[in-house]
Motif scaffolding. Structure first.
Motif, PDB file in Angstrom:
ATOM      1  N   SER A  37     -18.870  43.984  31.541  1.00  0.00           N
ATOM      2  CA  SER A  37     -19.618  45.215  31.760  1.00  0.00           C
ATOM      3  C   SER A  37     -18.731  46.411  31.475  1.00  0.00           C
ATOM      4  CB  SER A  37     -20.140  45.276  33.195  1.00  0.00           C
ATOM      5  OG  SER A  37     -19.065  45.265  34.105  1.00  0.00           O
ATOM      6  N   PRO A  38     -19.323  47.518  31.083  1.00  0.00           N
ATOM      7  CA  PRO A  38     -18.560  48.735  30.819  1.00  0.00           C
ATOM      8  C   PRO A  38     -18.202  49.432  32.120  1.00  0.00           C
ATOM      9  CG  PRO A  38     -20.872  49.136  30.507  1.00  0.00           C
ATOM     10  CD  PRO A  38     -20.747  47.677  30.857  1.00  0.00           C
ATOM     11  N   ALA A  39     -17.694  50.652  32.003  1.00  0.00           N
ATOM     12  CA  ALA A  39     -17.328  51.417  33.187  1.00  0.00           C
ATOM     13  C   ALA A  39     -18.538  51.593  34.091  1.00  0.00           C
ATOM     14  CB  ALA A  39     -16.774  52.775  32.770  1.00  0.00           C
ATOM     15  N   ALA A  40     -18.303  51.504  35.394  1.00  0.00           N
ATOM     16  CA  ALA A  40     -19.391  51.601  36.361  1.00  0.00           C
ATOM     17  C   ALA A  40     -19.923  53.021  36.426  1.00  0.00           C
ATOM     18  CB  ALA A  40     -18.896  51.164  37.734  1.00  0.00           C
ATOM     19  N   PHE A  41     -21.128  53.127  36.903  1.00  0.00           N
ATOM     20  CA  PHE A  41     -21.743  54.441  37.110  1.00  0.00           C
ATOM     21  C   PHE A  41     -20.888  55.260  38.069  1.00  0.00           C
ATOM     22  CE2 PHE A  41     -24.500  57.313  39.471  1.00  0.00           C
ATOM     23  CZ  PHE A  41     -25.162  57.967  38.443  1.00  0.00           C
ATOM     24  N   LYS A  42     -20.705  56.555  37.777  1.00  0.00           N
ATOM     25  CA  LYS A  42     -19.871  57.430  38.595  1.00  0.00           C
ATOM     26  C   LYS A  42     -20.769  58.256  39.506  1.00  0.00           C
ATOM     27  CE  LYS A  42     -16.052  58.933  36.934  1.00  0.00           C
ATOM     28  NZ  LYS A  42     -14.994  59.658  36.189  1.00  0.00           N
ATOM     29  N   VAL A  43     -20.766  57.917  40.780  1.00  0.00           N
ATOM     30  CA  VAL A  43     -21.631  58.575  41.756  1.00  0.00           C
ATOM     31  C   VAL A  43     -21.200  60.029  41.954  1.00  0.00           C
ATOM     32  CG1 VAL A  43     -22.298  58.596  44.210  1.00  0.00           C
ATOM     33  CG2 VAL A  43     -22.217  56.441  42.929  1.00  0.00           C
ATOM     34  N   GLY A  44     -22.181  60.909  42.099  1.00  0.00           N
ATOM     35  CA  GLY A  44     -21.911  62.307  42.429  1.00  0.00           C
ATOM     36  C   GLY A  44     -21.668  63.216  41.257  1.00  0.00           C
ATOM     37  N   THR A  45     -21.880  62.730  40.029  1.00  0.00           N
ATOM     38  CA  THR A  45     -21.593  63.560  38.855  1.00  0.00           C
ATOM     39  C   THR A  45     -22.828  63.889  38.026  1.00  0.00           C
ATOM     40  OG1 THR A  45     -21.122  61.624  37.472  1.00  0.00           O
ATOM     41  CG2 THR A  45     -19.278  62.579  38.698  1.00  0.00           C
ATOM     42  N   THR A  46     -23.967  63.359  38.382  1.00  0.00           N
ATOM     43  CA  THR A  46     -25.178  63.587  37.597  1.00  0.00           C
ATOM     44  C   THR A  46     -25.716  64.989  37.831  1.00  0.00           C
ATOM     45  OG1 THR A  46     -25.800  61.260  37.616  1.00  0.00           O
ATOM     46  CG2 THR A  46     -27.567  62.830  37.247  1.00  0.00           C
ATOM     47  N   THR A  47     -25.948  65.727  36.775  1.00  0.00           N
ATOM     48  CA  THR A  47     -26.509  67.068  36.875  1.00  0.00           C
ATOM     49  C   THR A  47     -27.886  67.170  36.243  1.00  0.00           C
ATOM     50  OG1 THR A  47     -25.427  67.741  34.818  1.00  0.00           O
ATOM     51  CG2 THR A  47     -24.234  68.131  36.872  1.00  0.00           C
ATOM     52  N   ARG A  48     -28.293  66.169  35.523  1.00  0.00           N
ATOM     53  CA  ARG A  48     -29.616  66.178  34.880  1.00  0.00           C
ATOM     54  C   ARG A  48     -30.253  64.821  35.085  1.00  0.00           C
ATOM     55  NH1 ARG A  48     -31.335  64.716  29.723  1.00  0.00           N
ATOM     56  NH2 ARG A  48     -29.175  64.328  29.091  1.00  0.00           N
ATOM     57  N   ASP A  49     -31.497  64.820  35.520  1.00  0.00           N
ATOM     58  CA  ASP A  49     -32.174  63.577  35.855  1.00  0.00           C
ATOM     59  C   ASP A  49     -33.592  63.628  35.306  1.00  0.00           C
ATOM     60  OD1 ASP A  49     -33.374  61.364  36.964  1.00  0.00           O
ATOM     61  OD2 ASP A  49     -32.590  61.676  38.988  1.00  0.00           O
ATOM     62  N   ALA A  50     -33.821  62.875  34.240  1.00  0.00           N
ATOM     63  CA  ALA A  50     -35.135  62.876  33.600  1.00  0.00           C
ATOM     64  C   ALA A  50     -36.216  62.258  34.467  1.00  0.00           C
ATOM     65  CB  ALA A  50     -35.054  62.130  32.265  1.00  0.00           C
ATOM     66  N   ALA A  51     -35.823  61.519  35.517  1.00  0.00           N
ATOM     67  CA  ALA A  51     -36.817  60.907  36.393  1.00  0.00           C
ATOM     68  C   ALA A  51     -37.413  61.896  37.385  1.00  0.00           C
ATOM     69  CB  ALA A  51     -36.183  59.740  37.157  1.00  0.00           C
ATOM     70  N   LEU A  52     -36.787  63.072  37.511  1.00  0.00           N
ATOM     71  CA  LEU A  52     -37.232  64.065  38.482  1.00  0.00           C
ATOM     72  C   LEU A  52     -38.032  65.170  37.806  1.00  0.00           C
ATOM     73  CD1 LEU A  52     -34.023  64.542  40.665  1.00  0.00           C
ATOM     74  CD2 LEU A  52     -35.911  62.926  40.981  1.00  0.00           C
ATOM     75  N   LYS A 443     -46.893  62.655  49.503  1.00  0.00           N
ATOM     76  CA  LYS A 443     -46.850  62.155  48.131  1.00  0.00           C
ATOM     77  C   LYS A 443     -45.949  63.035  47.287  1.00  0.00           C
ATOM     78  CE  LYS A 443     -51.312  62.683  47.636  1.00  0.00           C
ATOM     79  NZ  LYS A 443     -52.697  62.642  47.125  1.00  0.00           N
ATOM     80  N   ASN A 444     -45.370  62.440  46.250  1.00  0.00           N
ATOM     81  CA  ASN A 444     -44.567  63.191  45.286  1.00  0.00           C
ATOM     82  C   ASN A 444     -43.478  64.007  45.985  1.00  0.00           C
ATOM     83  OD1 ASN A 444     -46.045  62.446  42.808  1.00  0.00           O
ATOM     84  ND2 ASN A 444     -47.741  63.501  43.825  1.00  0.00           N
ATOM     85  N   ALA A 445     -42.662  63.270  46.764  1.00  0.00           N
ATOM     86  CA  ALA A 445     -41.581  63.886  47.530  1.00  0.00           C
ATOM     87  C   ALA A 445     -40.254  63.688  46.817  1.00  0.00           C
ATOM     88  CB  ALA A 445     -41.520  63.283  48.930  1.00  0.00           C
ATOM     89  N   VAL A 446     -39.475  64.754  46.716  1.00  0.00           N
ATOM     90  CA  VAL A 446     -38.163  64.721  46.079  1.00  0.00           C
ATOM     91  C   VAL A 446     -37.140  65.383  46.989  1.00  0.00           C
ATOM     92  CG1 VAL A 446     -36.751  65.525  44.143  1.00  0.00           C
ATOM     93  CG2 VAL A 446     -39.104  64.745  43.745  1.00  0.00           C
ATOM     94  N   PHE A 447     -36.080  64.646  47.327  1.00  0.00           N
ATOM     95  CA  PHE A 447     -34.919  65.193  48.020  1.00  0.00           C
ATOM     96  C   PHE A 447     -33.733  65.044  47.063  1.00  0.00           C
ATOM     97  CE2 PHE A 447     -37.868  63.926  51.265  1.00  0.00           C
ATOM     98  CZ  PHE A 447     -37.744  64.885  52.262  1.00  0.00           C
TER      99      PHE A 447
END
Length: 700
Positions: A37-52, A443-447
Motif C-alpha cells: 500500500s502507498p502512504a497512509a491517509f494524513k488526518v487533519g490536512t484535508t481542506t477540500r471535500d467533494a462529499a460535502l 436530515k442533511n446534517a454536516v459537522f
C-alpha cells in the motif's frame, strides 16, 4: 490555520488505502493485512471535500438589515471574562442592558424578510406538500419543500442579517443579553472581536411566575430539575434559512454567580441554604428563616453571607451529589442554543464558551450545517477572579472539564412529530403568508472543520424521537433519508479536531434508532472518550451502519467505548425493558496513540433475569492499530467482531459470548497505520485559552 495543508490527492491505485479526497475509503476498497500500500491517509490536512456541500459564507455589507455597536462600558478582558464591575447591580437595566435592542433589531429584520419572501416560501412548500400527498407514499410524513430547494436565492431576502460590531468610538467590544429569539430567514452576525455575554439575571431565563422554575436542582421532593424549565440564550422554532455566524464569540458565563433582579426569586447559596421558597415567591412573599427549601437546598436563611451558586455549581450538585446514577436530582440550567423545526440552519465561524448546560440542541432540522465552529468550555474566563483564588466551585474545586457538567457541544436529534406551522418572524409574531410543513426528521446534517473541547459529549446524535407513523420501521436519525444532491451523505462528521469531552458519542437516547452516519478524518486529543455509542435497557433502539474511517486518537481515557449498559436507572416497567441493538458498525483506519481503554459490549441475554435473547455488538475493525498495544486494556462481552490488521488485545470468549472472525496480533507494525503526524494542533484562537494552556506548535 496550523496543521491544514492542501488536500492529498490519491491515484486510482491508492484509493484502497487512503480513500478519496474527503478521507472516506473508496467504495471498492478492500483492506488486507499483507498487501502493498502507498502512504497512509494524513488526518487533519484535508481542506477540500467533494462529499460535502459548499462551505457557508458570511453575508455581505449590503445584506445587513441593521448594525448594532457595543457599548463602551462593556470590554472583554484578556482572560475572556467581562469585568465584574460591568454588570454589578440589582436592576435589569444593569444586568441585562442589550437584550431589548438586539431583539428589536432581529424582529424588524424578521418582519422585513417575511414581507419579501414569506409568500414565496409558503407557496413553494404548499406545492411540494401537495405533490407528496398525491404520491401517497406509505409511512412517509409530508415534509413540504426541501431545505435544498428553499436554499435557492429566490427564497432569501435581499437583506437578512443583524450585525453586532465593536464600538466605533471607544473600547467597547461586548454585549450583555438575556434570551433572544432568532426569526426565520435572519442571520445573527457576531462580528470578529465581539463577545456576546449571557446575563447573570435568573429572571431573564425564568418565563413562568408559577413554575416550572429555573436555577435549581429539584422542583419537589421527588422531581428533579430540568433545562426545559429555562429559556435558552438563543432559541428559534419554525425557521427557514436562519443562521448564527461570524468571527465573534458567545459566552454563557456559567462560571459566574447567579443573581436576580427580583429579590424574592429563590436562589441557592454555596452553603446550600436558599434565599426563599417557590411557594412564597409565587405568593409574592418572603419565607421565614428555617423554612425548608424547595429548590434542592436545605433551609431558608435570609441573613447568610455566602455567595449564590453558579450554574456549574448547580450542575455538580444535581448530577454528582443529589442524583448520581439512580437518585433524584438534576440541574435546571439554561442551554445556549435550542432550535426546533427548521430548514437550513447554519452555525458558522463563531466561538461558543462556557454554557450552563448543552451548547447547541437542534431538533427536526433539514439542512443543519455546523462549520468552522469553536466550542471551548471551560475557558480561562472561568478562573478569572479579582480576589485571586481561582474562582472555585462551591466545594473548592477549580474550573476544569470535570466541573463543567453536562456542557455537551452539539446534541442533534429528530423532533417528536411532524407538523404544519407558520414561520416565526419575531419574538412575538409569525408569518401571515401561510404555513409550511416540517416532518420532524434531522436530515442533511454536516459537522465539518470544527474545534471542540468541553465537559461532556462533543457531538452526540440522539435518536430519541421518531416522528413517523407507528410501526413504520423508520429510524429517528437516518443519514440516508432524503439526501440532498449537493452532498454524498446525509449525516457527516468530518475534518474536526476534538479535545476534552466524550468525543463523537451516539446516544444515550437511541430508542427511535440511529443509522447511516459517516465519521471520517477526525482527530481526538486528550478526550475522556473518543468514539462512543451508549444506550441501556431504559432506552433501547437500534444503532446501525455507523462508519468510522481515518481517525487519530491520542491520550484518550477510552478510545473506543461501545456499551449497552450506559446507566443503572430503574425501568418504568421492570418487566418490559427496551433492548439496545448495535450492529453493522464499521471501523477502518483508526490509529491509537498512548495508553487507553477499549470497551466493546453488546446486550446480554436474560439481563436482570428477564428472558430475552442476546443482542451482540456487531462490528468490523480493519487496520485499527495502537502504537503501544501493551498499554491498551480491552473489555469485551456479547460481541461478534471481525478483525483485519488489528493489534488490540481482543480475544474470543465463550464465557463472555465473544465471537471473532479473524484474530488480533500483538506484533503487527503500525507502519501502515493512518498518518497522525499532522492531526494534533493547539486549539486555535486569541484570548480564548484553556486553563490547561498551550504547547509549542507541532509538539506531541
Amino acid at each position: 490555520m496550523k496543521g491544514l495543508i492542501a488536500v492529498m490527492l490519491c491515484s486510482a491505485a491508492m484509493l484502497a488505502a487512503c480513500g478519496d479526497e474527503s478521507g472516506q475509503p473508496a467504495a471498492s476498497a478492500t483492506a488486507t493485512a499483507n498487501s502493498e500500500s502507498p502512504a497512509a491517509f494524513k488526518v487533519g490536512t484535508t481542506t477540500r471535500d467533494a462529499a460535502l456541500p459548499p462551505a457557508p459564507q458570511l453575508p455581505t455589507d449590503s445584506q445587513v438589515c441593521s448594525t448594532l455597536e457595543a457599548n463602551n462600558a462593556y470590554v472583554r478582558q484578556p482572560s475572556g471574562a467581562l469585568g465584574p464591575e460591568a454588570d454589578k447591580g440589582t436592576t435589569s437595566a444593569i444586568l441585562n442592558p442589550d437584550q431589548q435592542r438586539i431583539q428589536a433589531a432581529l424582529d424588524a429584520c424578521g418582519a422585513a424578510v417575511d414581507a419579501q419572501v414569506g409568500a414565496a416560501i409558503s407557496a413553494a412548500d404548499a406545492a411540494a406538500a401537495a405533490s407528496q400527498t398525491a404520491a401517497a407514499v406509505p409511512n412517509v410524513n409530508i415534509s413540504g419543500a426541501s431545505a435544498q430547494q428553499l436554499a435557492q436565492p429566490r427564497y432569501r431576502a435581499s437583506q437578512f442579517a443583524v450585525r453586532l460590531v465593536v464600538s466605533s468610538s471607544g473600547p467597547g467590544n461586548a454585549f450583555i443579553t438575556g434570551p433572544l429569539t432568532l426569526p426565520s430567514g435572519v442571520t445573527l452576525w457576531i462580528d470578529t472581536g465581539v463577545t456576546v455575554y449571557a446575563t447573570r439575571d435568573v429572571m431573564a431565563y425564568a418565563p413562568n411566575a408559577t413554575g416550572p422554575y429555573c436555577a435549581n436542582t429539584a422542583v419537589s421532593a421527588t422531581k428533579a430539575g430540568s433545562s426545559g424549565n429555562c429559556l435558552p440564550l438563543i432559541g428559534g422554532n419554525y425557521l427557514v434559512n436562519s443562521a448564527v455566524e461570524g468571527g465573534g464569540s458567545i459566552d454563557s458565563r456559567a462560571y459566574s454567580e447567579i443573581v436576580s433582579s427580583n429579590p424574592l426569586y429563590p436562589l441557592m447559596r454555596v452553603d446550600l441554604s436558599c434565599t426563599n421558597t417557590y411557594v412564597s415567591y409565587a405568593a409574592g412573599q418572603q419565607a421565614g428563616n428555617g423554612t425548608p427549601c424547595d429548590n434542592g437546598g436545605t433551609f431558608v436563611d435570609t441573613a447568610a453571607s455566602a455567595r449564590h451558586m453558579t450554574w456549574w455549581d448547580l450542575a455538580w450538585l444535581g448530577n454528582m451529589i443529589e442524583n448520581g446514577t439512580t437518585g433524584v436530582g438534576s440541574q435546571s440550567n439554561f442551554r445556549m442554543m435550542v432550535f426546533n423545526y427548521a430548514k437550513n440552519l447554519t452555525l458558522y465561524g463563531i466561538t461558543l464558551n462556557n454554557s450552563a448546560n448543552f451548547h447547541v440542541v437542534p431538533s427536526g432540522v433539514d439542512g443543519l450545517t455546523v462549520w468552522d465552529v469553536k466550542v471551548q468550555t471551560p475557558t480561562l474566563a472561568a478562573s478569572a477572579n479579582p480576589a485571586g483564588n481561582g474562582n472555585p466551585n462551591y466545594l473548592g474545586m477549580l474550573p476544569s472539564v470535570d466541573t463543567a457538567k453536562n456542557t455537551d457541544a452539539f446534541d442533534p436529534g429528530s423532533a417528536s412529530k411532524p407538523l404544519v406551522q407558520a414561520l416565526t418572524t419575531g419574538s412575538t409574531t409569525t408569518s401571515a403568508a401561510g404555513k409550511i410543513a416540517f416532518d420532524g426528521y434531522l436530515k442533511n446534517a454536516v459537522f465539518a472543520y470544527n474545534y471542540l473541547s468541553t465537559g461532556d459529549d462533543d457531538i452526540s446524535p440522539k435518536g430519541s424521537n421518531n416522528p413517523s407513523p407507528a410501526g413504520s420501521g423508520l429510524f429517528g436519525i437516518d443519514g440516508n433519508r432524503n439526501v440532498a444532491t449537493d452532498r454524498q451523505y446525509g449525516f457527516v462528521i468530518a475534518h474536526n479536531h476534538i479535545y476534552a469531552g466524550h468525543g463523537v458519542s451516539i446516544g444515550s437516547e437511541t430508542n427511535a434508532g440511529v443509522t447511516n452516519i459517516q465519521v471520517y478524518d477526525n482527530s481526538f486529543d486528550g478526550t475522556e472518550a473518543a468514539l462512543r455509542i451508549k444506550s441501556d435497557w431504559a432506552r433501547g433502539g437500534a444503532v446501525t451502519n455507523i462508519n468510522y474511517n481515518n481517525i487519530c486518537i491520542r491520550n484518550s481515557e477510552q478510545a473506543l467505548l461501545f456499551t449497552a449498559f450506559y446507566s443503572t436507572k430503574a425501568l418504568a416497567n421492570p418487566t418490559s425493558p427496551l433492548y439496545p441493538d448495535f450492529h453493522n458498525i464499521s471501523m477502518l483506519n483508526v490509529h491509537i496513540i498512548g495508553g487507553t481503554a477499549v470497551t466493546l459490549q453488546g446486550f446480554q441475554a436474560n439481563t436482570g433475569g428477564i428472558p430475552h435473547v442476546a443482542l451482540p455488538l456487531g462490528m468490523t475493525l480493519t487496520n485499527v492499530l495502537a502504537d503501544s498495544p501493551d498499554n491498551v486494556s480491552v473489555s469485551t462481552s456479547d460481541a461478534n467482531l471481525t478483525l483485519v490488521n488489528v493489534n488490540l488485545p481482543i480475544f474470543a470468549s465463550a464465557a463472555n459470548n465473544v465471537v471473532l472472525n479473524g484474530t488480533a496480533s500483538r506484533s503487527l507494525s503500525t507502519e501502515k497505520a493512518v498518518d497522525c503526524s499532522e492531526a494534533y494542533v493547539d486549539f486555535p484562537g486569541i484570548g480564548v485559552s484553556s486553563p490547561a494552556g498551550q504547547t509549542w506548535p507541532g509538539s506531541q
